[in-house]
Design a protein around this motif. Structure first.
Motif, PDB file in Angstrom:
ATOM      1  N   PRO A   4       0.741  -0.892  -0.168  1.00  0.00           N
ATOM      2  CA  PRO A   4      -0.169  -0.033  -0.195  1.00  0.00           C
ATOM      3  C   PRO A   4       0.644   1.114  -0.001  1.00  0.00           C
ATOM      4  O   PRO A   4       0.556   2.388  -1.272  1.00  0.00           O
ATOM      5  CB  PRO A   4      -1.031  -0.236   1.151  1.00  0.00           C
ATOM      6  CG  PRO A   4      -0.697  -1.632   1.945  1.00  0.00           C
ATOM      7  CD  PRO A   4       0.601  -1.962   0.993  1.00  0.00           C
ATOM      8  N   GLU A   5       1.468   1.050   0.485  1.00  0.00           N
ATOM      9  CA  GLU A   5       3.224   2.191   0.715  1.00  0.00           C
ATOM     10  C   GLU A   5       3.464   2.831  -0.539  1.00  0.00           C
ATOM     11  O   GLU A   5       3.497   4.006  -1.203  1.00  0.00           O
ATOM     12  CB  GLU A   5       4.125   2.141   1.822  1.00  0.00           C
ATOM     13  CG  GLU A   5       3.226   2.396   2.986  1.00  0.00           C
ATOM     14  CD  GLU A   5       3.105   0.788   3.947  1.00  0.00           C
ATOM     15  OE1 GLU A   5       3.470   0.376   4.526  1.00  0.00           O
ATOM     16  OE2 GLU A   5       3.363   0.037   2.397  1.00  0.00           O
ATOM     17  N   TYR A  24       2.133   1.783  -3.565  1.00  0.00           N
ATOM     18  CA  TYR A  24       0.323   2.485  -4.385  1.00  0.00           C
ATOM     19  C   TYR A  24       0.317   3.718  -3.888  1.00  0.00           C
ATOM     20  O   TYR A  24      -0.837   4.708  -4.687  1.00  0.00           O
ATOM     21  CB  TYR A  24      -0.703   1.865  -4.254  1.00  0.00           C
ATOM     22  CG  TYR A  24      -2.093   1.979  -4.790  1.00  0.00           C
ATOM     23  CD1 TYR A  24      -2.162   1.684  -6.252  1.00  0.00           C
ATOM     24  CD2 TYR A  24      -3.051   2.356  -4.490  1.00  0.00           C
ATOM     25  CE1 TYR A  24      -3.094   1.947  -6.854  1.00  0.00           C
ATOM     26  CE2 TYR A  24      -3.914   2.776  -5.218  1.00  0.00           C
ATOM     27  CZ  TYR A  24      -4.307   2.749  -5.910  1.00  0.00           C
ATOM     28  OH  TYR A  24      -5.821   3.174  -6.956  1.00  0.00           O
ATOM     29  N   GLU A  25      -0.077   3.889  -2.227  1.00  0.00           N
ATOM     30  CA  GLU A  25      -0.265   5.265  -2.138  1.00  0.00           C
ATOM     31  C   GLU A  25       1.243   7.041  -2.506  1.00  0.00           C
ATOM     32  O   GLU A  25       1.077   7.903  -1.943  1.00  0.00           O
ATOM     33  CB  GLU A  25      -0.261   5.113  -0.349  1.00  0.00           C
ATOM     34  CG  GLU A  25      -1.170   4.413  -0.273  1.00  0.00           C
ATOM     35  CD  GLU A  25      -1.673   4.283   0.994  1.00  0.00           C
ATOM     36  OE1 GLU A  25      -1.029   4.459   1.881  1.00  0.00           O
ATOM     37  OE2 GLU A  25      -2.520   3.513   1.625  1.00  0.00           O
TER      38      GLU A  25
END
Length: 346
Positions: free
Chosen positions: A213-214, A216-217
């Motif tokens: 997620p890090e 993607y964000e």
């Protein structure tokens, strides 16, 4: 053709977003060719398809002249004025020449044109869908294989996986689900052609974006990737937040995130290293898991001389030079690795 046909085109326009007027104009053009072909006519004709009733009429178009040379294309001024006294020289007179059985030909032609336009529209929709997915991951099902490609069903279309874009360590069988990277979408006369890859570095990048997620964000950034598909890869990551460890984020709790990617790539080893703007530090990190004593760089030649402990030399170079080769690809520097004892002798 009749009113029901026109209503069907209205419905088609709503459902498939195919312009009714474009279809009608295409039918009229096709009917002109059909008329000339079936009735062996070389004359200049216009086909009128009534937009309300669906009725089709054929008109011969003739130029008004003093003396007729070719009656297929010309009409005398006297004959024209028998139709309408207002006709002048060089006007165009339209005379209805609709054959008795033209309705049957019109219906067949209309069916062919509509079918072709629907097919073209569907191809266009598929192309637009997948051109937006270029350089992205999709999941498909293996269908079959020939001497050049593995064919992968993506739902509305089959993608082509060239055999040289398949990882050398994997074999597929019919029905296997597989993630692939779309490298190119081509528009052809037979419809869109989609090429996919399992070896492209972009596949590894997208897999990390899916799992971490890090990334993607945008908190963690993938700076570079070096890949020898099916065997080993290196990925350099950087954190825009000091509180987030980029390597730890990619590895995941108990290695879960990176293991998911390793499983998808059928056991391909992945080294995750920390990127640094200090090239000496970056090269040292890139040679992981080997320990590095020192890095001496030459900015002009872009060559880095790396000194490693004697017992780490084979690890730094790697099997068949793989570790050093991947580190060089990852950093963009040529890397010359020497053991401490070799360096001292020099």
């Amino acid at each position: 053709m009749n009113r029901e046909f026109i209503e069907a085109l209205d419905q088609l326009e709503k459902e498939k977003n195919i312009s009714k007027e474009v279809i009608l104009e295409a039918i009229e053009a096709a009917l002109i060719s059909g008329y000339k072909r079936n009735f062996h006519s070389a004359q200049n004709v216009r086909v009128d398809l009534n937009r309300e009733t669906g009725e089709v009429k054929v008109f011969a178009r003739k130029n008004v002249v003093e003396d007729v040379v070719d009656p297929r294309f010309e009409i005398s001024i006297d004959s024209a004025r028998e139709i309408n006294p207002n006709y002048q020289i060089d006007d165009i007179v339209e005379i209805e020449v609709t054959p008795k059985d033209f309705g049957r030909i019109a219906a067949q032609t209309a069916k062919q044109v509509v079918t072709q336009r629907i097919r073209e529209a569907e191809r266009g929709i598929i192309y637009e869908t997948f051109i937006d997915k270029e350089e992205d991951i999709v999941t498909g099902i293996v269908q079959r294989q020939d001497s050049r490609y593995i064919y992968i069903d993506l739902g509305k279309i089959e993608a082509l996986l060239p055999l040289n874009e398949q990882m050398p360590t994997e074999r597929f069988k019919q029905g296997d689900r597989v993630k692939v990277y779309i490298t190119k979408v081509e528009k052809t006369t037979k419809g869109p052609v989609i090429f996919v890859s399992r070896t492209h570095p972009g596949l590894l990048k997208r897999l990390f974006e899916l799992e971490v997620p890090e990334i993607y964000e945008g908190v963690v950034e993938i700076k570079s990737i070096a890949r020898e598909a099916g065997y080993r890869s290196k990925i350099a990551v950087y954190s825009h937040n000091e509180d987030v460890d980029p390597v730890g984020a990619c590895v995941g709790p108990k290695g879960a995130r990176v293991q998911t990617i390793v499983n998808e790539l059928k056991g391909e080893k992945i080294d995750i290293v920390k990127w640094s703007k200090d090239i000496e530090v970056f090269i040292s990190n890139a040679l992981s898991p080997s320990k590095v004593v020192s890095v001496d760089i030459n900015e002009e030649t872009k060559i880095a001389t790396v000194i490693v402990p004697d017992y780490q030399l084979s690890l730094a170079i790697g099997k068949e030079g793989q570790n050093a080769r991947l580190a060089a690809k990852l950093t963009g520097w040529k890397i010359d690795i020497k053991s401490e004892s070799q360096f001292e002798k020099e």
